[in-house]
Enzyme design. Structure first.
Site, short mmCIF file in Angstrom:
data_model
loop_
_atom_site.label_atom_id
_atom_site.label_comp_id
_atom_site.label_asym_id
_atom_site.label_seq_id
_atom_site.Cartn_x
_atom_site.Cartn_y
_atom_site.Cartn_z
N ARG A 61 51.02 48.28 51.99
CA ARG A 61 52.09 48.06 51.00
C ARG A 61 51.59 48.14 49.55
O ARG A 61 52.38 48.12 48.62
CB ARG A 61 52.77 46.71 51.26
N ASP B 34 42.04 38.92 50.72
CA ASP B 34 43.21 39.13 49.85
C ASP B 34 43.85 37.83 49.41
O ASP B 34 44.97 37.82 48.91
CB ASP B 34 44.24 40.02 50.57
N GLU C 276 53.79 32.62 65.56
CA GLU C 276 54.04 33.68 64.59
C GLU C 276 55.55 33.90 64.45
O GLU C 276 56.29 33.75 65.43
CB GLU C 276 53.36 34.98 65.03
N LYS D 59 29.20 48.02 19.26
CA LYS D 59 28.74 48.32 20.62
C LYS D 59 27.22 48.31 20.66
O LYS D 59 26.58 48.85 19.76
CB LYS D 59 29.25 49.69 21.05
N ASN E 143 25.18 42.89 4.32
CA ASN E 143 26.60 43.13 4.08
C ASN E 143 26.88 44.61 4.32
O ASN E 143 26.27 45.45 3.68
CB ASN E 143 26.97 42.74 2.64
N ASN F 213 25.76 57.62 15.73
CA ASN F 213 24.74 57.36 16.74
C ASN F 213 24.63 58.47 17.77
O ASN F 213 23.69 58.51 18.53
CB ASN F 213 25.01 56.03 17.45
#
Ligand code: UD1
Ligand code: CA
Length: 447
Positions: free
Chosen positions: A15, A105, A155, A334, A360, A369
């Site tokens: 599903r 799950d 069940e 990064k 600064n 880079n």
């Protein structure tokens, strides 16, 4: 008592309408399986066995990454939950102790709940089943209880109308002595509406063998299982609700908690302030007293005490901010170490770099880079001043206390204390502006 976890993760999850095995779909940036393993991990199990089937290879690889000591066994054909548990039998041959069955799950079983199940075991219950009062019992198995004793589980497919009226339902989580568990499972048949080997049958079998079975009840939210994408979204919402409350409980201020999204492993210190619309990817730590301003996105980074990040900042993996660093609007960082007190406040990209203390960095600065093939480093010494719109063409080093002129393209290293200018010299022509404008107007009129 030694503990073995058996985590069922063989189902297809049809599903979900997905090529990815269900248990590898993510909540808060971690696969459902990781949440299930973490839930069980609080018991410090001696053994962990994951039963994989559909997408077995991917599930096995994910399991190895999450818990290198876990054993993955395969259930080639999904012939029911009892059959799934039976696949773990060989892997637990030499194990004695309690087995706890969890589901790949079902991500949110709390430690308290598992403790309560173990307590019930210690009080003499041979089989302990985790149940809940379902708002809508639907297709859950129903727990048939008499005088505090669990007699059997039926069940939904096999239930009578009277049994279907019962709201106490089976979560599927079960604790039992391992030897007893496998003994009972061997007796489970498949004579039922689904033609499957139901794990739930072990309760009636245990009772027939004069064993005691009991129910431990938890809130329904905890047993939330994921079967559809809508369930996945609900699980995400449930996770976020809890993470926001946890962050506030440990002393963070969230101005608009419902707009802040955490990852499974986000660490937030005391007196951290988080403004609205902040998103945390995996691997973020924010220390005491830091402020994360609105609309910032952080991932794989470390923000030390008293930093201010944002608004509209992006910290990517490997961004390491020392104490008191300021990262302002539209700044991306990064793989860069930013030392104490440095300021990078406006419209800047810093990648593969080391920025010294109190530096600064002016508006519009870019560490260039990447040359299309490889990444190169930029190093800036303490107390340097990078003029606005400096292009730092890496690899390049700017010395301590050095300066770059605004608009410079810096390709050569700059020694300590030097000023580097890399731009065309300005020419100023008095009166030229007026003359030029007149010429433009004249041209327009004759057109
Ligand atoms: C099961 C229970 C039901 C309970 C419900 C809670 C049984 C017979 N029924 O029903 O009482 O209310 O869970 O959600 O146990 N799985 C395998 N291999 C299999 C079959 C299942 O690994 O051969 C795994 C599935 O991936 C899934 C879990 O076991 O994670 C439950 O299986 P599922 O078929 O969804 O059982 P339910 O019908 O939901
Ligand atoms: Ca299910």
């Amino acid at each position: 008592m030694p503990i073995a976890l058996i985590v069922l993760a063989a189902g297809q999850g049809s599903r979900m309408q997905s090529d990815l095995p269900k248990v590898l779909h993510r909540v808060a940036h971690a696969p459902l399986l990781a949440h299930a393993l973490r839930a069980g991990g609080v018991l410090q199990p001696d053994r962990v066995v994951v039963v994989a089937g559909h997408g077995g290879e991917a599930v096995e690889a994910a399991t190895r990454a999450l818990d290198p000591e876990a054993v993955v066994v395969r259930q080639a054909e999904q012939r029911g939950t009892a059959h799934a548990v039976a696949q773990a039998s060989a892997a637990l041959e030499d194990f004695s102790g309690d087995a706890i069955i969890l589901y790949g799950d079902t991500p949110f079983i709390r430690p308290e709940t598992l403790d309560a199940m173990l307590a019930a075991r210690a009080e003499g219950a041979d089989v302990v089943v985790l149940g809940f009062e379902a708002a809508d019992p639907g297709r859950y198995g129903r727990l048939i209880v008499q005088d505090d004793r669990l007699e059997r589980i039926v069940e939904a497919k096999d239930a009578t109308p009277e049994e279907l009226a019962i709201r106490l339902c089976n979560s599927g989580v079960i604790a039992a002595d391992k030897h007893l568990l496998f003994e009972l499972i061997e007796q489970v048949g498949a004579d039922n509406a689904a033609g499957e080997h139901y794990l739930t049958d072990i309760v009636a079998l245990a009772r027939a063998a004069r064993r005691a079975a009991r129910v431990v009840i938890c809130p329904e939210a905890e047993t939330l299982g994921v079967n559809t994408r809508a369930d996945l979204a609900r699980a995400e919402a449930a996770f976020q609700d809890r993470a926001r409350l946890d962050a506030m409980a440990t002393g963070a201020t969230l101005t608009a908690p419902e707009t802040v999204f955490f990852a499974h492993d986000t660490v937030i210190g005391r007196d951290v302030a988080i403004e609205p619309n902040v998103v945390f990817g995996p691997g973020v730590t924010v220390e005491t007293g830091a402020t994360i301003r609105a609309f910032s996105h952080l991932e794989g980074c470390h923000v030390s005490a008293d930093c201010v990040v944002g608004p509209y900042a992006r910290l990517r993996p490997g961004a390491e901010l020392d104490r008191g660093v300021k990262i302002g609007n539209f700044v991306e960082v990064k793989a860069a170490q930013i030392h104490e007190g440095a300021k990078i406040n406006h419209l800047t990209y810093i990648g593969d770099a080391e920025i010294g203390a109190r530096v600064n960095v002016g508006a519009g600065t870019v560490t260039c880079n990447y040359d299309g093939v490889a990444k190169h480093r930029t190093t800036i010494g303490a107390d340097a001043f990078i003029g606005s719109d400096t292009m730092l063409v890496a690899p390049v080093t700017i010395g301590a206390g050095a300066m770059t002129g605004s608009g410079s393209v810096v390709t050569d290293d700059v020694p300590d204390g030097a000023l580097a200018m890399g731009r065309a010299r300005q020419e100023t022509k008095p009166g030229y502006a007026e003359r030029l404008q007149q010429a433009f107007r004249a041209r327009k009129e004759t057109r």
